[in-house]
Write an enzyme that holds these catalytic residues in place. Structure first.
Site, PDB file in Angstrom:
ATOM      1  N   ARG A 255       0.847  -1.190   0.000  1.00 33.18           N
ATOM      2  CA  ARG A 255       0.000   0.000   0.000  1.00 33.18           C
ATOM      3  C   ARG A 255       0.884   1.242   0.000  1.00 33.18           C
ATOM      4  NH1 ARG A 255      -5.302  -0.316  -1.590  1.00 33.18           N
ATOM      5  NH2 ARG A 255      -6.197  -2.267  -0.839  1.00 33.18           N
ATOM      6  N   GLU A 284      -3.591   7.495  -6.777  1.00 36.09           N
ATOM      7  CA  GLU A 284      -3.757   6.664  -7.965  1.00 36.09           C
ATOM      8  C   GLU A 284      -4.952   7.149  -8.770  1.00 36.09           C
ATOM      9  OE1 GLU A 284      -3.915   2.555  -6.799  1.00 36.09           O
ATOM     10  OE2 GLU A 284      -1.984   2.636  -5.761  1.00 36.09           O
ATOM     11  N   HIS A 303      -0.665  -0.655 -10.167  1.00 39.31           N
ATOM     12  CA  HIS A 303      -1.460  -1.415  -9.188  1.00 39.31           C
ATOM     13  C   HIS A 303      -2.020  -2.697  -9.817  1.00 39.31           C
ATOM     14  CE1 HIS A 303      -3.788  -0.754  -5.194  1.00 39.31           C
ATOM     15  NE2 HIS A 303      -3.518  -2.045  -5.381  1.00 39.31           N
TER      16      HIS A 303
END
Length: 346
Positions: A255, A284, A303
């Site tokens: 994370r 993001e 991601h």
């Protein structure tokens, strides 16, 4: 009695995967399926009312949930408004590790159990982490790009420009849950000496348990696998990076909130770090102005660490098992909001 099930899949965890897994788990159940296909990942997820990382709208879900007792999904929002408008709903299965697209507290108030799928992408994320370590250590993205632009960069063979092999290197894992354990096994098999900092995990002979301070000073490669909590948020900042050996590598496929990315960029610019590799970010998508896009020797992926066909199948299987437990009146194995025992069904 027929039980209505809404499969609210998307373009990754497909409706057919969810439905087939439920039918295999509960072959004798009288189930009536309806389907809603959400736009993720063709369209990014985002905030919907009070929940985050969701796909679709409240109105879509309210309409699709009419008469449904069970909903299985990955990204559908479960908000206060949706719960109020869906009196028949009793089980909301989120086929991901963190069900942050569901308002857990309000769901419990409405008697709706929310379950999730922990560990669904552990294998994929572990393999991606290993790939990111190798990419950063061997300059794979940079040399690939150079070749595509017509540059044959044999100067990468200079001693100061080459990175370490995993065989014989010391690699530190910050956090060691389902993903970290797999990464530790892979690294050990490749001949690395593995250090682990995790107050809640003991890997025995697989890795050496150390303090965070010792891990940072000894490891040539550091990879992050901790959950985000108040204690772990920002746990790796400028002082921790400064404590790492010169020429070290840092990797984060966990994370973005765990790490100070500006401090990493500073350490790369100064030459203190050899390289870095990231699949997760503080914001993001990455803003065009981010230093991550201009600082050298950073490998970036959007991601995608958990993106594999096995992850989608695992997600559907784990949630289908929870649906089976619910239908049989058994306690849920992965309750996310405290409603683990059977409850009265309509």
């Amino acid at each position: 009695m027929t039980v209505r099930v809404l499969a609210a899949g998307d373009h990754f965890v497909l409706n057919r995967l969810l439905i087939d897994a439920i039918r295999a788990e509960a072959p004798s159940a009288d189930l009536a399926f309806t389907e809603l296909t959400l736009p993720w990942p063709v369209e990014p997820f985002g905030r919907v009312a009070e929940v985050d990382e969701a796909s679709g709208t409240e109105d879509q879900l309210i309409e699709a949930l009419q008469g449904a007792e069970i909903c299985v999904t990955q990204m559908a929002p479960l908000t206060r408004r949706i719960l109020k408008a869906s009196p028949d709903l009793r089980l909301f299965g989120v086929s991901r590790g963190g069900p942050i697209n569901a308002n857990l507290e309000v769901a419990a108030e409405h008697g709706v159990a929310v379950c999730n799928a922990p560990g669904r992408n552990a294998g994929a994320t572990a393999e991606h982490t290993l790939g990111m370590i190798m990419a950063a250590a061997r300059r794979i993205p940079q040399t690939h790009t150079d070749l595509h632009t017509g540059q044959w960069r044999s100067d990468y063979y200079r001693y100061e420009a080459v990175g370490p092999e995993l065989d014989g290197s010391t690699v530190g894992l910050v956090g060691c849950g389902a993903v970290g354990r797999r990464v530790a096994r892979m690294l050990s098999a490749l001949g690395a000496h593995v250090l682990v900092y995790d107050p809640y995990t003991d890997l025995g002979d697989l890795a050496e348990s150390v303090t965070l301070e010792e891990l940072l000073t000894r490891a040539q490669i550091v990879t992050l696998h901790a959950r985000v909590t108040p204690e772990t948020t920002g746990m790796i900042g400028a002082p921790q990076i400064a404590a790492m050996p010169p020429g070290a590598i840092i990797v984060n496929c966990a994370r973005g909130a765990l790490l100070d990315y500006d401090a990493v960029c500073d350490a790369l610019d100064s030459g203190h770090l050899f390289g870095a590799a990231f699949d997760v970010f503080p914001e993001e998508p990455i803003p065009p102005s981010s230093r991550l896009l201009s600082t050298p020797n950073i490998t970036l992926t959007p991601h995608l660490a958990g993106a594999s066909k096995q992850t989608a199948a695992n997600a559907a299987r784990i949630i289908a098992q929870e649906v089976g437990r619910y239908l049989r009146g058994e306690p849920l194995a992965h309750s996310a909001n405290g409603l683990e025992k059977p409850f009265v069904r309509n």
